[in-house]
Structures are given as structure tokens and as C-alpha cells.
Design a protein around this motif. Structure first.
Motif, PDB file in Angstrom:
ATOM      1  N   SER A 146      11.286   3.259  -6.456  1.00  0.00           N
ATOM      2  CA  SER A 146      10.056   3.671  -5.770  1.00  0.00           C
ATOM      3  C   SER A 146       8.846   2.950  -6.341  1.00  0.00           C
ATOM      4  O   SER A 146       7.960   2.496  -5.599  1.00  0.00           O
ATOM      5  N   MET A 168      16.021   5.825  -9.090  1.00  0.00           N
ATOM      6  CA  MET A 168      15.264   6.025  -7.847  1.00  0.00           C
ATOM      7  C   MET A 168      13.763   5.894  -8.104  1.00  0.00           C
ATOM      8  O   MET A 168      13.028   5.310  -7.288  1.00  0.00           O
ATOM      9  N   ARG A 175       8.918  -0.516  -5.033  1.00  0.00           N
ATOM     10  CA  ARG A 175       8.453  -0.572  -3.649  1.00  0.00           C
ATOM     11  C   ARG A 175       6.943  -0.401  -3.571  1.00  0.00           C
ATOM     12  O   ARG A 175       6.258  -1.082  -2.781  1.00  0.00           O
TER      13      ARG A 175
END
Length: 248
Positions: free
Chosen positions: A173, A169, A176
Motif C-alpha cells: 500500500s 500488504m 502504491r
């Protein structure tokens, strides 16, 4: 022969003392036999061992006295003993043997053997039960340890899986954020380009405004109100045109 120098009386006295000791030992032994666990009681075992030893020794002593009486009886000419004395000695040995046999019968009898065997079986059964209990406790402890290790491994596996998921994750992140940063960078470049174009447009319009202002300066030398209104109107029109140029 005088009694003081006759070894029979010394042996007789020793046998009498041994008999008294045997009676006391036998009473203690019998009481312990019925009140204590013979397989575990060290006191009974010591008393039993002492009693059997005294019985064996007393039997040997009586054998020696009996042999001495036989030797004296076979040599009546050498030993000056009356028939009554000889019979008295034989009766003493016989009575002592009967007492000895009673003690031996009590110690070695079926009831005693049954009690000893029963206590021994109970002790062996108890020991076997304790051994099984210890084995079960050890087995249970091994199972508990194995279960604990399994839980620890499962928790560690779950923890690693959660850590891997968190790292994934976090990686997503970061990816992104990187994409967002690239988009912002592109937009900033476009805004920068638009600002530069705006600056160029403003510069051009400023040049035009300077030119107009110069013309207006010449025109403002007059005091005609109509001309002033016309100039103000043209100025406003120019400002509106500049606004349209900037916003389109």
C-alpha cells in the motif's frame, strides 16, 4: 517353706495376671482381625504386636517356673514340698502352657496367616493400582502440557504469519501510495506548465485587446450608429477568437 516366702507363688500370681491380660488382648485382637483391614489398621497392628510380645514373655515366664519346679524336684531334701504340692505346680504350668499354645495357634494359625496375607495383597494391589493411576495421570498431564505448548507454538506461528502478511500488504500500500504521489506530482507539474502557458496566452491576448480598445476608443468618438454596431460586432468576434485560442 511358707507360701509367703516361696517365689513360686509370686511367679504364679504374675502368670495369672498375664493370662487375664492375654485373654482381653486376644478378644480385641480377634475382633479387629475379622472387622478391619489388618494391613492398614494401626490399631490391629498395635494389638497384634502387643499380643505376640505378651505371648513370648509368658512363655519365658513358664519356662522359668518349669525350671524352678525341676530344680525343686531334684532336691527334695532341701525343699520341703509334698508330692501333692509338686504335682499342683506341674499342673499349673501344664494348663498355662495349653492356654498359651491355644493363643499361639490362633495367632499363628493358617486362617490368621491367610487373612493377613489377603489384606497385604489387597493393599499391595491397591498401592500398585494407585501407582498406575498416578503414572497415568502424570502421563496425561505431560501430554496435556505438550498439547498446550504445541497449540501455543502454532498460534504464535500463525500470528507471526498474519503479521508478516499485514506488513507485506502495508508495504504494498505504501508503494502504491508512493507511485500515486509520483503520478500526481507529474500531473501537477504538467498542470502548472499549462497554467503558465495559459497566462502567457492571456497576456498576449490582453495586449491585443488593449490595442483594439485603443483603436475602439478612437472610433467611439463618432456618434454614428452603424459604426457602433460594427464596433460591437468586432468586439464580440474578438472575444470569440480569444475563447477559441484559449480552448485550443
Amino acid at each position: 517353706m511358707l507360701s509367703a516366702s516361696d517365689p513360686y507363688y509370686v511367679a504364679k500370681e504374675e502368670v495369672a495376671k498375664a493370662m487375664d491380660k492375654l485373654r482381653g488382648l486376644h478378644q480385641d485382637w480377634k475382633r479387629l482381625l475379622h472387622t478391619e483391614d489388618t494391613a492398614r489398621s494401626q490399631r490391629f497392628q498395635r494389638t497384634h504386636e502387643e499380643l505376640t510380645g505378651e505371648l513370648e514373655q509368658l512363655g519365658l515366664d513358664l519356662d522359668d517356673i518349669h525350671a524352678t519346679i525341676g530344680m525343686v524336684e531334684g532336691n527334695r531334701g532341701t525343699f520341703q514340698l509334698t508330692d501333692a504340692e509338686l504335682q499342683s505346680r506341674k499342673r499349673f504350668v501344664a494348663e498355662s502352657r495349653r492356654t498359651l499354645e491355644e493363643f499361639q495357634k490362633d495367632v499363628r494359625g493358617p486362617q490368621t496367616r491367610a487373612k493377613l496375607e489377603s489384606d497385604k495383597k489387597a493393599m499391595l494391589s491397591f498401592a500398585a493400582s494407585n501407582a498406575r493411576s498416578r503414572e497415568e495421570r502424570q502421563k496425561s498431564a505431560v501430554q496435556d502440557n505438550q498439547a498446550f505448548l504445541d497449540r501455543q507454538r502454532q498460534q504464535q506461528t500463525q500470528l507471526r504469519a498474519e503479521q508478516d502478511q499485514d506488513l507485506e500488504m502495508l508495504s504494498m500500500s505504501a508503494q502504491r501510495l508512493g507511485n500515486t504521489a509520483q503520478i500526481i506530482n507529474v500531473e501537477l507539474k504538467e498542470q502548472q506548465k499549462m497554467l503558465e502557458e495559459l497566462d502567457e496566452d492571456i497576456d498576449r491576448e490582453a495586449e491585443k485587446l488593449n490595442f483594439v480598445m485603443k483603436r475602439m476608443g478612437k472610433l467611439l468618438k463618432t456618434s454614428d450608429s452603424k459604426q457602433l454596431c460594427l464596433i460591437i460586432g468586432l468586439t464580440a468576434l474578438m472575444a470569440f477568437l480569444i475563447f477559441l485560442v484559449i480552448n485550443t
